[in-house]
Scaffold this motif. Structure first.
Motif, PDB file in Angstrom:
ATOM      1  N   PRO A  10       0.833  -1.160  -0.038  1.00 56.80           N
ATOM      2  CA  PRO A  10      -0.106   0.064   0.011  1.00 56.80           C
ATOM      3  C   PRO A  10       0.977   1.231  -0.014  1.00 56.80           C
ATOM      4  O   PRO A  10       1.875   1.236   0.676  1.00 56.80           O
ATOM      5  CB  PRO A  10      -0.702   0.069   1.384  1.00 56.80           C
ATOM      6  N   GLN A  13      -0.114   4.353   4.835  1.00 53.29           N
ATOM      7  CA  GLN A  13      -0.804   3.960   5.676  1.00 53.29           C
ATOM      8  C   GLN A  13      -1.669   5.117   6.609  1.00 53.29           C
ATOM      9  O   GLN A  13      -0.921   6.105   6.961  1.00 53.29           O
ATOM     10  CB  GLN A  13       0.272   3.517   6.821  1.00 53.29           C
ATOM     11  N   PRO A  14      -2.969   4.933   6.526  1.00 54.03           N
ATOM     12  CA  PRO A  14      -3.437   6.341   7.193  1.00 54.03           C
ATOM     13  C   PRO A  14      -3.164   6.683   8.556  1.00 54.03           C
ATOM     14  O   PRO A  14      -3.282   5.922   9.308  1.00 54.03           O
ATOM     15  CB  PRO A  14      -4.973   5.960   6.919  1.00 54.03           C
ATOM     16  N   GLU A  20      -8.314   6.748   6.926  1.00 50.98           N
ATOM     17  CA  GLU A  20      -8.773   5.404   7.325  1.00 50.98           C
ATOM     18  C   GLU A  20     -10.171   5.023   6.648  1.00 50.98           C
ATOM     19  O   GLU A  20     -10.290   3.851   6.315  1.00 50.98           O
ATOM     20  CB  GLU A  20      -8.524   5.163   8.609  1.00 50.98           C
ATOM     21  N   ARG A  23      -9.632   4.654   3.127  1.00 50.06           N
ATOM     22  CA  ARG A  23      -8.997   3.232   2.941  1.00 50.06           C
ATOM     23  C   ARG A  23     -10.088   1.987   2.998  1.00 50.06           C
ATOM     24  O   ARG A  23      -9.925   1.189   1.880  1.00 50.06           O
ATOM     25  CB  ARG A  23      -7.759   3.065   3.635  1.00 50.06           C
ATOM     26  N   TYR A  61      -3.594   5.773  -2.091  1.00 45.23           N
ATOM     27  CA  TYR A  61      -3.441   4.454  -0.935  1.00 45.23           C
ATOM     28  C   TYR A  61      -2.968   3.198  -1.611  1.00 45.23           C
ATOM     29  O   TYR A  61      -2.393   2.408  -0.896  1.00 45.23           O
ATOM     30  CB  TYR A  61      -4.890   4.239  -0.560  1.00 45.23           C
ATOM     31  N   GLU A  71      -4.105  -7.006   0.351  1.00 48.95           N
ATOM     32  CA  GLU A  71      -4.659  -6.230   1.395  1.00 48.95           C
ATOM     33  C   GLU A  71      -5.974  -6.912   1.964  1.00 48.95           C
ATOM     34  O   GLU A  71      -6.173  -7.120   3.020  1.00 48.95           O
ATOM     35  CB  GLU A  71      -4.920  -4.640   1.140  1.00 48.95           C
TER      36      GLU A  71
END
Length: 205
Positions: A10, A13-14, A20, A23, A61, A71
């Motif tokens: 990815p 990474q939020p 988030e 994502r 993302y 993911e």
């Protein structure tokens, strides 16, 4: 980092709640798109459209759909381990048959929403070294829980607890994955009953 591993990493990474949520929206949209169109036709454009974001936002993302699929598989593995650990390390019913029923039902329920998507995840998701190591850790964790459970149960009469634990975990995972994802899937309740009966007979000797 090898290029094939970079391909499925990815991008972001939020750190903020909003990021988030975006994502997670991408991952949820991808699950629907892959289920509806298959992996080959499940393009990033379709995923972005389903998520309600621009393709540029998606690429902030994830670099490509391989990374999204990887993911999704990672999320499935983490969710499965967390749920199983909660069950296997908490209060369990007394009879070994009832314990197996708890475990089998948990596995069946985690695969019922879209077993065809899950089969695609397992068969088509890119395999990085990191992902393979995660799968290995998951299996070792589950086998360890199961071995301890078998070792402490008076109904269990198998000579090799380590092998028995590995057989139990592999049997449940493979049978549930295969039979629920068939074009004409077996009834979930019947699958549960027969699988529990098989495992119970095995460990009782």
């Amino acid at each position: 980092m090898p290029s094939d591993q970079r391909r499925i990493q990815p991008r972001k990474q939020p750190r903020q709640v909003r990021a988030e949520l975006t994502r997670q929206r991408i991952l949820t949209a991808a699950a629907h798109v892959f289920a509806d169109h298959g992996y080959a036709a499940g393009t990033t454009n379709r995923i972005a459209e389903r998520a309600g974001i621009s393709i540029g936002s998606l690429y902030q993302y994830f670099p490509n759909k391989d990374a999204i699929l990887a993911e999704l598989l990672t999320r499935h593995l983490d969710d499965g381990v967390a749920a199983a650990a909660k069950v296997l390390t908490g209060p369990l019913p007394g009879p070994i048959e009832d314990i197996f029923r708890v475990f089998v039902r948990l596995t069946v329920e985690s695969h019922r929403d879209d077993p065809h998507l899950l089969r695609m995840l397992l068969e088509q998701a890119p395999r990085s070294d990191e992902l393979l190591e995660r799968v290995g850790r998951m299996k070792r964790t589950m086998v360890g829980y199961t071995r301890d459970l078998l070792a402490g149960h008076p109904e269990v009469h198998v000579a090799d607890l380590g092998t028995a634990a590995r057989l139990v975990i592999a049997t449940v995972e493979l049978v549930v994955h295969d039979l629920l994802a068939e074009p004409d899937p077996i009834d979930a309740r019947r699958l549960e009953d027969e699988l529990v009966a098989m495992l119970t007979r095995y460990v009782r000797g």
